[in-house]
Write a protein that holds these residues in place. Structure first.
Motif, short mmCIF file in Angstrom:
data_model
loop_
_atom_site.label_atom_id
_atom_site.label_comp_id
_atom_site.label_asym_id
_atom_site.label_seq_id
_atom_site.Cartn_x
_atom_site.Cartn_y
_atom_site.Cartn_z
N LEU A 1 0.83 -1.21 0.00
CA LEU A 1 0.00 0.00 0.00
C LEU A 1 0.86 1.26 0.00
CD1 LEU A 1 -2.76 -1.08 2.55
CD2 LEU A 1 -2.99 -0.85 0.06
N ARG A 2 1.96 1.20 0.73
CA ARG A 2 2.86 2.35 0.78
C ARG A 2 3.51 2.60 -0.58
NH1 ARG A 2 7.29 2.85 5.63
NH2 ARG A 2 6.50 4.83 6.42
N GLN A 3 3.88 1.52 -1.26
CA GLN A 3 4.53 1.65 -2.56
C GLN A 3 3.55 2.06 -3.65
OE1 GLN A 3 7.96 1.31 -3.03
NE2 GLN A 3 7.83 1.33 -0.80
N ASP A 4 2.31 1.58 -3.55
CA ASP A 4 1.33 1.82 -4.60
C ASP A 4 0.62 3.15 -4.48
OD1 ASP A 4 2.03 -0.66 -5.52
OD2 ASP A 4 0.20 -1.68 -4.84
N ALA A 5 0.73 3.80 -3.33
CA ALA A 5 -0.04 5.03 -3.10
C ALA A 5 0.43 6.14 -4.04
CB ALA A 5 0.12 5.48 -1.66
N SER A 6 -0.52 6.68 -4.82
CA SER A 6 -0.17 7.81 -5.69
C SER A 6 0.09 9.05 -4.86
CB SER A 6 -1.32 8.08 -6.67
OG SER A 6 -2.55 8.31 -5.97
N ASP A 7 -0.60 9.15 -3.72
CA ASP A 7 -0.36 10.25 -2.79
C ASP A 7 0.02 9.64 -1.45
OD1 ASP A 7 -0.30 12.40 -1.11
OD2 ASP A 7 -2.33 13.11 -1.57
N PRO A 8 1.31 9.74 -1.05
CA PRO A 8 1.76 9.13 0.21
C PRO A 8 0.95 9.57 1.42
CG PRO A 8 3.64 9.88 -1.08
CD PRO A 8 2.40 10.42 -1.75
N GLN A 9 0.34 10.75 1.35
CA GLN A 9 -0.45 11.24 2.47
C GLN A 9 -1.69 10.39 2.71
OE1 GLN A 9 0.52 13.70 4.50
NE2 GLN A 9 2.41 13.88 3.32
N HIS A 10 -2.16 9.70 1.64
CA HIS A 10 -3.37 8.90 1.77
C HIS A 10 -3.07 7.47 2.22
CE1 HIS A 10 -5.48 11.77 -1.29
NE2 HIS A 10 -5.41 12.27 -0.06
N ALA A 11 -1.81 7.05 2.11
CA ALA A 11 -1.45 5.67 2.44
C ALA A 11 -1.80 5.27 3.87
CB ALA A 11 0.04 5.44 2.16
N PRO A 12 -1.51 6.11 4.87
CA PRO A 12 -1.83 5.70 6.25
C PRO A 12 -3.31 5.40 6.45
CG PRO A 12 -0.30 7.54 6.27
CD PRO A 12 -0.74 7.37 4.86
N GLY A 13 -4.19 6.17 5.82
CA GLY A 13 -5.62 5.93 5.97
C GLY A 13 -6.02 4.57 5.43
N THR A 14 -5.47 4.19 4.28
CA THR A 14 -5.76 2.88 3.71
C THR A 14 -5.19 1.77 4.56
OG1 THR A 14 -5.61 3.91 1.52
CG2 THR A 14 -5.63 1.52 1.59
N MET A 15 -3.99 1.98 5.09
CA MET A 15 -3.38 0.99 5.97
C MET A 15 -4.23 0.76 7.21
SD MET A 15 0.62 2.08 5.87
CE MET A 15 1.52 2.28 4.33
N ILE A 16 -4.69 1.83 7.81
CA ILE A 16 -5.54 1.71 9.00
C ILE A 16 -6.80 0.93 8.68
CG2 ILE A 16 -7.04 3.04 10.54
CD1 ILE A 16 -4.17 3.08 11.44
N GLU A 17 -7.38 1.19 7.51
CA GLU A 17 -8.61 0.49 7.14
C GLU A 17 -8.36 -1.01 6.99
OE1 GLU A 17 -12.46 -0.16 6.59
OE2 GLU A 17 -11.56 1.78 7.14
N VAL A 18 -7.23 -1.38 6.39
CA VAL A 18 -6.90 -2.80 6.24
C VAL A 18 -6.71 -3.45 7.61
CG1 VAL A 18 -5.14 -4.42 5.43
CG2 VAL A 18 -5.93 -2.58 3.94
N LEU A 19 -5.98 -2.78 8.48
CA LEU A 19 -5.74 -3.32 9.82
C LEU A 19 -7.05 -3.46 10.59
CD1 LEU A 19 -2.52 -1.26 10.63
CD2 LEU A 19 -2.64 -3.76 10.45
#
Length: 373
Positions: A239-257
């Protein structure tokens, strides 16, 4: 003529016979008047000196920090003065303001210097080597008659209990400046963990033991290791590598967790609500091992993005029959049966449990056709 360093200082009396001097000086000048007393054995086996050898990795860390944009070292260097150091009070001053006069020497022999470093040798070594023109430091100096007194103060200064790791982990998310590399690596995982523990919509809400949530029963370090593993080579890394906007990556990570641990809580409801002594699911071995299962499930569903909570739940349900979180025996193979609570939070047991769960998942779920989206 003896060269002298004259420094504005505050003279402080402690008790009836103790005098301290507080002053500021360029850290690059300190080695000209203060030496380091290395611990060693004398000819008859007696202990001489008291300082440990320089720790090069620690010095390199401090040096990198000193060469960064806005460094600060607020804690004072502590030195012990011999009787060659004197103080001169300001005229008509009764408040302890004055000048501390320290003789300087070009003598390479440490015995010729008028002070010894009691605390701060690694910081001074880093300042000495840093590519900065100057770096002022705070110094506390005290008068010491002999090496025994210096050694006593050295032990007192360095015997204080270090900060609890849990407190450091809880403080990390609210820091922004540059930190030592071992803390820098944990800052982002700590930020994710902090959100999971404080978000009322999280399945881990209030369950992680920290200084501000002492009622939690899952160890913060266990979840940090799980997150770090995934950030290194799992779904969070992707998710960190694929994020077009790194600022949005943490939100997606939290959702997966959230989805994974909510599914885990749903599939293993009894084991999820028990403390580690009564459940190996909330134990370090279980938390870290289940993190690898999360990554495997996410890899299986990779073509459709990230798994939904229902997809996590459906895959995890196939593992219910082989898990022994709260009773029974784990069957790791011929001659490898382990009682449920014999698993410990060691590298060997975590690897054993992780390999077992992944093997069972691959055998029971991996090749199963996925439901149409």
């Amino acid at each position: 003529m003896v060269r002298e360093l004259r420094l504005p200082a505050l003279k402080i009396s402690q008790g009836s016979q103790r005098t301290l001097f507080a002053f500021a000086v360029d850290g690059k000048l300190v080695p000209e008047f203060a030496a380091v007393s290395r611990v060693k054995r004398g000819g008859e086996g007696s202990v001489l000196g008291y300082q440990r050898p320089e720790v090069r990795s620690h010095i390199a860390e401090i040096r990198r920090y000193l060469e960064s944009l806005n460094p600060m070292i607020p804690n004072a260097i502590v030195v012990a003065f011999d009787n060659r150091v004197r103080s001169e009070p300001l005229p008509n001053d009764n408040g302890g303001h004055g000048t501390v006069v320290v003789p300087l020497t070009d003598d390479s022999d440490a015995a010729g210097q008028a002070a010894w470093v009691v605390d701060g040798q690694q910081r001074l070594a880093a300042i000495r080597e840093a590519e900065v023109s100057a770096f002022p430091v705070c110094v506390i100096g005290f008068m010491a008659d002999n090496d025994e007194e210096q050694r006593e103060q050295f032990m007192l200064v360095n015997s204080s209990k270090p900060l609890p790791r849990g407190l450091i982990y809880e403080l990390l998310p609210s820091t922004a400046g540059r930190l030592p590399s071992h803390l820098e690596r944990r800052r982002f995982p700590a930020q994710l963990l902090d959100i999971l523990n404080r978000d009322s919509g999280s399945p881990l809400h209030g369950m992680v033991r920290t200084p501000t949530t002492p009622e939690g029963f899952i160890q913060d370090n266990s979840l940090l290791r799980m997150i770090e593993n995934s950030l290194s080579d799992g779904v969070l890394y992707r998710l960190r590598q694929d994020a077009s906007d790194p600022q949005h990556a943490p939100g997606t990570m939290i959702e997966v967790l959230k989805r994974f641990w909510a599914a885990t809580a749903s599939v293993f409801p009894d084991a999820w609500t028990l403390p580690p002594k009564r459940s190996r699911l909330t134990h370090g071995a279980g938390i870290v091992s289940m993190g690898f299962v999360m990554d495997a499930i996410a890899d299986r569903h990779r073509s459709s993005g990230v798994p939904t909570e229902e997809e996590f739940r459906s895959d995890l349900e196939e593992l219910v029959d082989v898990c022994r979180w709260t009773d029974g025996y784990w069957d790791f193979g011929p001659g490898m049966q382990r009682k449920w609570n014999e698993l410990q939070n060691t590298a060997a047991d975590v690897q054993l449990l992780s390999n077992y769960l992944l093997l069972q998942y691959k055998a029971r779920v991996w090749s199963r056709p996925r439901a149409a989206v």
